[in-house]
Write an enzyme that holds these catalytic residues in place. Structure first.
Site, PDB file in Angstrom:
ATOM      1  N   LYS A 125       0.846  -1.195   0.000  1.00  0.00           N
ATOM      2  CA  LYS A 125       0.000   0.000   0.000  1.00  0.00           C
ATOM      3  C   LYS A 125       0.880   1.243   0.000  1.00  0.00           C
ATOM      4  CE  LYS A 125      -1.931   2.700   3.066  1.00  0.00           C
ATOM      5  NZ  LYS A 125      -1.842   3.942   2.287  1.00  0.00           N
TER       6      LYS A 125
ATOM      7  N   GLU B 209      10.002   1.259  10.383  1.00  0.00           N
ATOM      8  CA  GLU B 209      11.008   2.299  10.086  1.00  0.00           C
ATOM      9  C   GLU B 209      10.313   3.629  10.285  1.00  0.00           C
ATOM     10  OE1 GLU B 209      14.286   2.082   8.990  1.00  0.00           O
ATOM     11  OE2 GLU B 209      14.155  -0.049   9.475  1.00  0.00           O
TER      12      GLU B 209
ATOM     13  N   GLU C  11       9.742  16.002  15.232  1.00  0.00           N
ATOM     14  CA  GLU C  11      10.095  15.863  13.817  1.00  0.00           C
ATOM     15  C   GLU C  11       9.190  16.786  12.994  1.00  0.00           C
ATOM     16  OE1 GLU C  11       8.908  12.315  11.614  1.00  0.00           O
ATOM     17  OE2 GLU C  11      10.890  12.255  10.696  1.00  0.00           O
TER      18      GLU C  11
ATOM     19  N   CYS D  60      13.620  11.043   6.137  1.00  0.00           N
ATOM     20  CA  CYS D  60      13.574  10.535   7.521  1.00  0.00           C
ATOM     21  C   CYS D  60      14.885  10.778   8.252  1.00  0.00           C
ATOM     22  CB  CYS D  60      13.209   9.062   7.533  1.00  0.00           C
ATOM     23  SG  CYS D  60      14.296   8.050   6.525  1.00  0.00           S
TER      24      CYS D  60
HETATM   25  P1  NAD Z   1       2.362   8.247   7.940  1.00  0.00           P
HETATM   26  O1  NAD Z   1       2.690   7.493   9.163  1.00  0.00           O
HETATM   27  O2  NAD Z   1       1.304   9.268   8.018  1.00  0.00           O
HETATM   28  O3  NAD Z   1       1.891   7.253   6.766  1.00  0.00           O
HETATM   29  C1  NAD Z   1       2.725   6.227   6.268  1.00  0.00           C
HETATM   30  C2  NAD Z   1       1.865   5.194   5.552  1.00  0.00           C
HETATM   31  O4  NAD Z   1       1.007   4.582   6.507  1.00  0.00           O
HETATM   32  C3  NAD Z   1       0.940   5.741   4.471  1.00  0.00           C
HETATM   33  O5  NAD Z   1       0.828   4.811   3.423  1.00  0.00           O
HETATM   34  C4  NAD Z   1      -0.383   5.874   5.194  1.00  0.00           C
HETATM   35  O6  NAD Z   1      -1.508   5.823   4.326  1.00  0.00           O
HETATM   36  C5  NAD Z   1      -0.335   4.658   6.088  1.00  0.00           C
HETATM   37  N1  NAD Z   1      -1.156   4.731   7.300  1.00  0.00           N
HETATM   38  C6  NAD Z   1      -1.540   5.835   7.985  1.00  0.00           C
HETATM   39  N2  NAD Z   1      -2.259   5.473   9.082  1.00  0.00           N
HETATM   40  C7  NAD Z   1      -2.315   4.116   9.077  1.00  0.00           C
HETATM   41  C8  NAD Z   1      -2.889   3.143   9.940  1.00  0.00           C
HETATM   42  N3  NAD Z   1      -3.552   3.497  11.042  1.00  0.00           N
HETATM   43  N4  NAD Z   1      -2.747   1.833   9.647  1.00  0.00           N
HETATM   44  C9  NAD Z   1      -2.042   1.460   8.560  1.00  0.00           C
HETATM   45  N5  NAD Z   1      -1.485   2.330   7.688  1.00  0.00           N
HETATM   46  C10 NAD Z   1      -1.609   3.645   7.952  1.00  0.00           C
HETATM   47  O7  NAD Z   1       3.727   8.861   7.408  1.00  0.00           O
HETATM   48  P2  NAD Z   1       3.940   9.847   6.175  1.00  0.00           P
HETATM   49  O8  NAD Z   1       3.463  11.204   6.564  1.00  0.00           O
HETATM   50  O9  NAD Z   1       3.415   9.223   4.931  1.00  0.00           O
HETATM   51  O10 NAD Z   1       5.542   9.849   6.057  1.00  0.00           O
HETATM   52  C11 NAD Z   1       6.359  10.659   6.805  1.00  0.00           C
HETATM   53  C12 NAD Z   1       6.944   9.908   7.977  1.00  0.00           C
HETATM   54  O11 NAD Z   1       7.635   8.738   7.504  1.00  0.00           O
HETATM   55  C13 NAD Z   1       8.009  10.704   8.724  1.00  0.00           C
HETATM   56  O12 NAD Z   1       7.803  10.543  10.099  1.00  0.00           O
HETATM   57  C14 NAD Z   1       9.333  10.060   8.301  1.00  0.00           C
HETATM   58  O13 NAD Z   1      10.373  10.210   9.222  1.00  0.00           O
HETATM   59  C15 NAD Z   1       8.902   8.634   8.142  1.00  0.00           C
HETATM   60  N6  NAD Z   1       9.832   7.904   7.272  1.00  0.00           N
HETATM   61  C16 NAD Z   1      10.706   7.026   7.863  1.00  0.00           C
HETATM   62  C17 NAD Z   1      11.636   6.354   7.075  1.00  0.00           C
HETATM   63  C18 NAD Z   1      12.632   5.405   7.706  1.00  0.00           C
HETATM   64  O14 NAD Z   1      13.269   4.642   6.965  1.00  0.00           O
HETATM   65  N7  NAD Z   1      12.800   5.420   9.001  1.00  0.00           N
HETATM   66  C19 NAD Z   1      11.661   6.564   5.694  1.00  0.00           C
HETATM   67  C20 NAD Z   1      10.759   7.458   5.140  1.00  0.00           C
HETATM   68  C21 NAD Z   1       9.845   8.129   5.943  1.00  0.00           C
END
Ligand code: NAD
Length: 502
Positions: free
Chosen positions: A177, A252, A387, A286
């Site tokens: 997804k 992650e 963050e 990230c």
């Molecule tokens: P997010 O947590 O809002 O969403 C990530 C994904 O999870 C999306 O596909 C979203 O639709 C899905 N999602 C949201 N709520 C959910 C739930 N309750 N159950 C299942 N899936 C759900 O994050 P974002 O805003 O898309 O991305 C930014 C964040 O990602 C930042 O905090 C960044 O640091 C982190 N990030 C971490 C890494 C790493 O390798 N550590 C890499 C890239 C991004």
């Protein structure tokens, strides 16, 4: 519904039974660039069912050898490379990242992941032990089963590929997804899977928001592992939601990474690296180096150089070859970043450069926020602790090595960090004591290692990358074979037991 982009389930391109669609917006221009079907729980259930069938012992996918899976991943990498410009353009239009970044970083990261895991697919091994004369023991590695792979918006193709490639290399079946904001290159990746001849059901694509279809991906009883990349907040929700069926988790999550600069450095070189570490992708990385810690002796000089350089960053449209900095992902995220800037000012941090939304001319319809630096920050400020995931750098000063380490570790996160110094002993001590999973010395974001990484603290759970990242997609099974089958004599009378029972 003719031009609506579809999900890929059991080898078929499908519209959701919800009949709903979502517009995909170019964050640089505000234009609608695609329309995608919006999935619901039923679609996830269908995708899990498809992955379950494809994981049966006698399925086409499970009958493939590791070498054959590796060759398939290589073919996928070649097909991505063949469409590199088209994919990079799509990633650029969908995420607002600069074209030169999507062309030379994002798509190559995806190609690299498929080649790396294609190359080592057949290298999974167990061990044998002959500690006892009567027993030969061995471990074998088997795929875990059905994996839900959930991807964020900031690095869509690269992050998806980093999880998909090892999952498939190890022989699992998957449901992917992407973020509902940035699904376009993941859809292209599935076109490539189809062209490469990946057996139906081995990889399935569902489209929709986390709030709509996330729960089913997390709680479905047939899902064995969840691979989630995203925010720490969502990661915590996933731990809770998945606990009733105790799934294997790889998380992650977020970061607030420190960059420690000692006073023996070349200031121009450091400033250049610091800017790259925080302003690449407009800070939506990230591992962005969002907390700069500078030793007192060079604080004023470094800040002066930094502020001057940041003030002259060329902000532009993503396809402009001269642009160095583009838009944020969405209006909602822009509002969140701008709010943090207001919070920083209220908290008493000194806004040294940037801080505003850009609305002149073409920028008006996009999500552009100036690269921003706050100086004279304190560890208890929200802009230092939380963050922001945007182009906001906080700067603090320190006097001693120990103080730098203490400030660096004063965070709930432990994703990445860096140290700049000519003193190798100091650099290694800082690397040893800073609690971050990924550290750079005298550079930032420089990639190329195929080694694994694991986050500290609330930045996640599990190992990503390298051969260990492949092993994470396996179960380690132990098998014990008797070399001398005999009765245990456990359930015998005492005399018999004395004769040689356990
Ligand atoms: P997010 O947590 O809002 O969403 C990530 C994904 O999870 C999306 O596909 C979203 O639709 C899905 N999602 C949201 N709520 C959910 C739930 N309750 N159950 C299942 N899936 C759900 O994050 P974002 O805003 O898309 O991305 C930014 C964040 O990602 C930042 O905090 C960044 O640091 C982190 N990030 C971490 C890494 C790493 O390798 N550590 C890499 C890239 C991004």
């Amino acid at each position: 519904m003719k031009n609506v982009k579809r999900m890929f389930i059991n080898g078929q391109w499908l519209l959701s039974s919800s009949e709903k669609t979502k517009d995909i917006i170019n964050p640089a221009t505000g234009e609608i660039v695609a329309v995608v079907t919006e999935g619901q729980d039923n679609d996830v259930i269908l995708a899990v069912e498809s992955a379950k069938i494809a994981f049966k012992d006698d399925s086409v996918w499970r009958s493939m050898s590791a070498e054959e899976r590796g060759a398939l991943l290589y073919k996928i990498a070649d097909l991505i490379e063949k469409r590199i410009d088209e994919i990079a353009r799509t990633e650029c239009i969908n995420t607002g990242k600069l074209f030169r970044e999507t062309r030379y970083d994002d798509v190559y990261a995806a190609i690299g992941a498929f080649r790396f895991y294609g190359g080592i697919a057949a290298s999974l091994q167990g061990h044998t032990s002959n500690n006892s004369n009567n027993l030969l023991s061995m471990t074998i590695r088997e795929p875990i089963g059905i994996c839900s792979i959930i991807v964020p918006w900031n690095y869509p193709l690269g992050t998806a590929s980093a999880s998909i490639a090892p999952a498939l290399a190890a022989g699992n079946t998957i449901i992917v997804k992407p973020s509902s904001l940035t699904p376009l290159t993941t859809i292209m990746l599935f076109e490539i899977f189809e062209e490469a001849g990946l057996p139906a059901g081995a990889a399935n694509l569902v489209l929709g928001s986390g709030s709509n279809i996330g729960k089913e991906l997390i709680t479905n009883k047939n899902v064995n592992k969840i691979v989630f990349t995203g925010s720490t907040k969502t990661g915590m929700d996933i731990i809770q939601d998945s606990s009733s069926s105790l799934k294997k988790l790889a998380l992650e999550l977020g970061g607030k990474s420190p960059v420690i600069v000692f006073d023996d450095v070349d200031i121009d070189l450091v400033v250049d690296n610091v800017m790259f570490g925080i302003f690449l992708s407009q800070g939506q990385v990230c591992v962005a180096g969002s907390r700069l810690l500078v030793q007192e002796g060079i604080y004023d000089k470094l800040v002066e150089t930094l502020v001057k350089r940041v003030g002259s960053i060329k902000i532009g449209m993503p396809f402009d070859e001269n642009a160095e900095f583009g838009p944020l992902i969405s209006k909602e995220h822009m509002a969140c970043v701008l709010n943090y800037i207001v919070v920083g000012i209220r908290e008493g941090a000194k806004l040294a450069v940037g801080g505003k939304r850009i609305v002149d001319g073409d920028f008006e319809k996009g999500c552009f926020v100036e690269p921003t630096v706050f100086i004279d920050c304190k560890s208890n400020m929200r802009i230092v602790k939380e963050e922001i995931f945007g182009p906001v750098l906080t700067v603090q000063s320190f006097s001693t090595e120990q103080e730098a380490i203490d400030i660096a570790n004063d965070t709930i996160y432990g994703l990445a960090g860096a140290v700049f110094t000519k003193d190798i002993g100091k650099a290694l001590r800082v690397c040893k004591f800073v609690k971050s999973g990924l550290l750079w010395v005298n550079t930032y974001l420089e990639a190329g290692s195929s080694l694994p990484v694991s986050p500290y603290k609330q930045s996640g759970i599990g190992v990503m990358g390298g051969i260990q990242g492949l092993e994470e997609f396996t179960i380690l099974k132990q098998i014990n074979m008797s070399l001398n089958p005999k009765k245990t004599n456990w359930f015998q009378n005492d005399d018999k037991r004395k004769e040689g029972g356990l």
